[in-house]
Design an enzyme around this catalytic site. Structure first.
Site, short mmCIF file in Angstrom:
data_model
loop_
_atom_site.label_atom_id
_atom_site.label_comp_id
_atom_site.label_asym_id
_atom_site.label_seq_id
_atom_site.Cartn_x
_atom_site.Cartn_y
_atom_site.Cartn_z
N GLY A 241 -3.64 -1.03 -4.99
CA GLY A 241 -4.13 -2.38 -5.28
C GLY A 241 -3.93 -3.43 -4.22
CD GLU A 277 -1.67 6.07 -8.41
OE1 GLU A 277 -1.29 7.06 -9.03
OE2 GLU A 277 -2.44 5.21 -8.90
N PRO A 278 -2.44 3.79 -2.63
CG PRO A 278 -1.77 3.78 -0.40
CD PRO A 278 -1.37 4.30 -1.76
NE ARG A 316 -15.65 -3.72 -2.67
CZ ARG A 316 -15.22 -4.91 -2.33
NH1 ARG A 316 -15.68 -5.50 -1.23
NH2 ARG A 316 -14.32 -5.53 -3.05
CE1 TYR A 320 -16.61 -4.30 -9.05
CE2 TYR A 320 -16.95 -3.77 -6.74
CZ TYR A 320 -16.69 -3.36 -8.03
OH TYR A 320 -16.50 -2.04 -8.30
CB CYS A 348 -37.97 -3.77 -5.48
SG CYS A 348 -38.99 -3.24 -4.12
CE1 TYR A 377 -12.28 2.20 -4.94
CE2 TYR A 377 -11.32 0.53 -3.51
CZ TYR A 377 -11.17 1.54 -4.44
OH TYR A 377 -9.91 1.88 -4.87
N1 LLP Z 1 -4.69 3.93 -8.55
C1 LLP Z 1 -5.46 3.73 -9.63
C2 LLP Z 1 -5.00 4.20 -10.93
C3 LLP Z 1 -6.67 3.02 -9.51
O1 LLP Z 1 -7.41 2.81 -10.59
C4 LLP Z 1 -7.08 2.54 -8.24
C5 LLP Z 1 -8.33 1.80 -8.08
C6 LLP Z 1 -6.26 2.79 -7.13
C7 LLP Z 1 -5.06 3.49 -7.34
C8 LLP Z 1 -6.59 2.32 -5.75
O2 LLP Z 1 -6.62 0.92 -5.67
P1 LLP Z 1 -6.78 0.20 -4.25
O3 LLP Z 1 -5.53 0.43 -3.47
O4 LLP Z 1 -7.96 0.80 -3.58
O5 LLP Z 1 -7.02 -1.22 -4.60
N2 LLP Z 1 -14.81 -0.60 -6.78
C9 LLP Z 1 -13.89 -1.71 -6.70
C10 LLP Z 1 -12.46 -1.27 -6.72
C11 LLP Z 1 -12.10 -0.48 -7.95
C12 LLP Z 1 -10.66 0.00 -7.93
C13 LLP Z 1 -10.40 0.96 -9.02
N3 LLP Z 1 -9.08 1.50 -9.06
C14 LLP Z 1 -14.19 -2.51 -5.43
O6 LLP Z 1 -15.13 -2.15 -4.72
O7 LLP Z 1 -13.54 -3.51 -5.16
#
Ligand code: LLP
Length: 421
Positions: A241, A277-278, A316, A320, A348, A377
């Site tokens: 996150g 979990e990055p 994106r 969002y 379109c 993403y």
């Molecule tokens: N762990 C879990 C359980 C998750 O659900 C996610 C992302 C991550 C790790 C990785 O998170 P990160 O480090 O990438 O922030 N499509 C959206 C982002 C959705 C994220 C979903 N979960 C976007 O384009 O911003």
């Protein structure tokens, strides 16, 4: 050091190569361009931050599932976070060590759980029915499954609601009031399940590390409660996150080190292994989508730069309202007027924009235009809407050469779905 730099004469470079020259040398546009050395540097930032802790970097495959990139991340020592049977298959194909992989999700299906049990990956328990399915999968695989409980710490990650997950309204995780039910159920199924830890994931694009500290404090509390009942839980998984500087504003955002340092003492105080979990913070800034300007137009009140890329390749902004930085890859002619443009694709519908109200020099037809921070993403969420087939991917290697790391999808690929029907 960052892979993309702009020279004084107005050219964009990737690891010392002119993006303009790369664009002219590839057969198809738009395309994704990555820096392999930047991926390495991003992993090293986490590895250095984690020094002195027992830890697993579980790269979130959903952010980017390019097999070559996965192999590189595995080679750098990462584990993987999986959210489907196919992501699990891909992780195994890329050679990830299953004991450094975590299978996560609120709707894991039995077939995929059987695969996970056979492979020996960690599995997060998300609900009552999920627990039942994991027990069944363990029986079918004839293997005990290492499980973590996905707890909802209910902290506000202060992000777009679509990417907030660790708050009360979320569909993810167990109901914490029912913790005892889950502990009893795990005990009852001690032939099938071994509880090894607790997991949470707060959301994505988080730019304040205090939020992680708050969540970790809550999680440590749960771990104490769980241990008090005789479970030997060793893992705290604080999810992913961490956000990145999409605005290129020069603002100093928390680094991996800031993130780890804010939870380090808690992890050590309980003798835990830390799982993170990055996704985004490992891969987003290693890539841009390289497009070509098709033309410039105005509707009287608004100016548009129309490019060949679109919401199909990179959704994106449409989905969002996300900001991703946009710039031209080569200097504008000296007489080019600066103006405010919406940067749009050919798809379109009016949701098809890559950027709104961007101040840019009026580009000539054919100029290269990049959308930055497109490593996470973007390709993994690309579609074939309007039959814009998914683009090829390239990276700049450590030795400065450019290699294709994924073929572009073709019209023939689409026709294949109908063969023999
Ligand atoms: N762990 C879990 C359980 C998750 O659900 C996610 C992302 C991550 C790790 C990785 O998170 P990160 O480090 O990438 O922030 N499509 C959206 C982002 C959705 C994220 C979903 N979960 C976007 O384009 O911003």
């Amino acid at each position: 050091q960052h892979c993309f730099t702009k020279s004084e004469d107005g050219y964009l470079y990737c690891e010392g190569l002119k993006v303009h020259d790369i664009m002219e040398s590839v057969e198809r546009r738009p395309f994704y361009l990555y820096s392999k050395p930047q991926i390495t540097r991003n992993v090293e930032a986490y590895r250095n931050a984690l020094e002195g802790l027992n830890s697993i970097i579980g790269y979130a495959i959903k952010a980017n599932n390019n097999l070559k990139i996965l192999e590189h991340l595995r080679h750098l020592g990462c584990g993987a976070v999986l959210v489907s049977g196919n992501e699990l298959r891909l992780a195994l194909r890329a050679g990830f060590d299953p004991t450094r992989c975590i299978f996560n999700g609120n709707g894991k299906i039995l077939e995929d759980l059987v695969l996970a049990a056979q492979a020996g990956v960690f599995v997060n328990i998300d609900s009552e029915f999920d627990l039942e399915n994991i027990v069944e999968a363990a029986k079918r695989a004839g293997k005990k499954v290492n499980v973590l409980l996905r707890i909802n710490p209910d902290v506000d990650p202060q992000v777009h609601p679509y990417v907030a997950t660790g708050n009360k309204n979320s569909k993810f995780g167990i109901r914490n009031e029912k913790l005892q039910w889950f502990l009893d159920a795990v005990k009852e199924h001690s032939n099938e399940l071994k509880l090894v830890g607790a997991h949470c994931h707060l959301g994505s694009t988080i730019t304040k590390v205090d939020i992680f500290r708050d969540a970790a404090t809550i999680m440590i509390n749960y771990i104490d409660q769980i241990r008090a009942q005789g479970f030997e839980v060793d893992y705290l998984n604080i999810g992913g996150g961490l956000g990145i500087d999409y605005y290129h504003s020069g603002a100093i955002l928390p680094s991996p080190r800031d993130l780890i340092d804010t939870v380090r003492d808690l992890v050590i105080s309980r003798g835990l292994n830390l799982i993170i979990e990055p996704g985004r913070s490992l891969i987003a800034n290693t890539c841009c989508l390289v497009n070509r300007v098709t033309g410039v137009k105005t509707n009287g009140s608004k100016n548009f730069i129309v490019i060949d890329g679109s919401m199909a390749e990179l959704i994106r902004p449409s989905l969002y309202d996300a900001y991703q930085h946009i710039e031209l890859v080569s200097p504008a002619p000296s007489n080019a007027e600066k103006a405010t443009f919406d940067v749009v694709g050919p798809v379109c519908e009016s949701a098809d924009f890559l950027g709104k109200e961007r101040e840019l020099p009026t580009p000539a037809k054919g100029t290269g235009l990049v959308v930055h921070d497109a490593g996470a993403y973007c390709m993994s969420m690309a579609s074939t809407y309007n039959l814009k087939m998914r683009p090829p991917e390239y990276w700049v290697e450590d030795d400065g050469s450019v290699s294709k790391i994924r073929h572009g999808e073709t019209f023939e690929d689409h026709i294949r779905f109908f063969e023999g029907l």
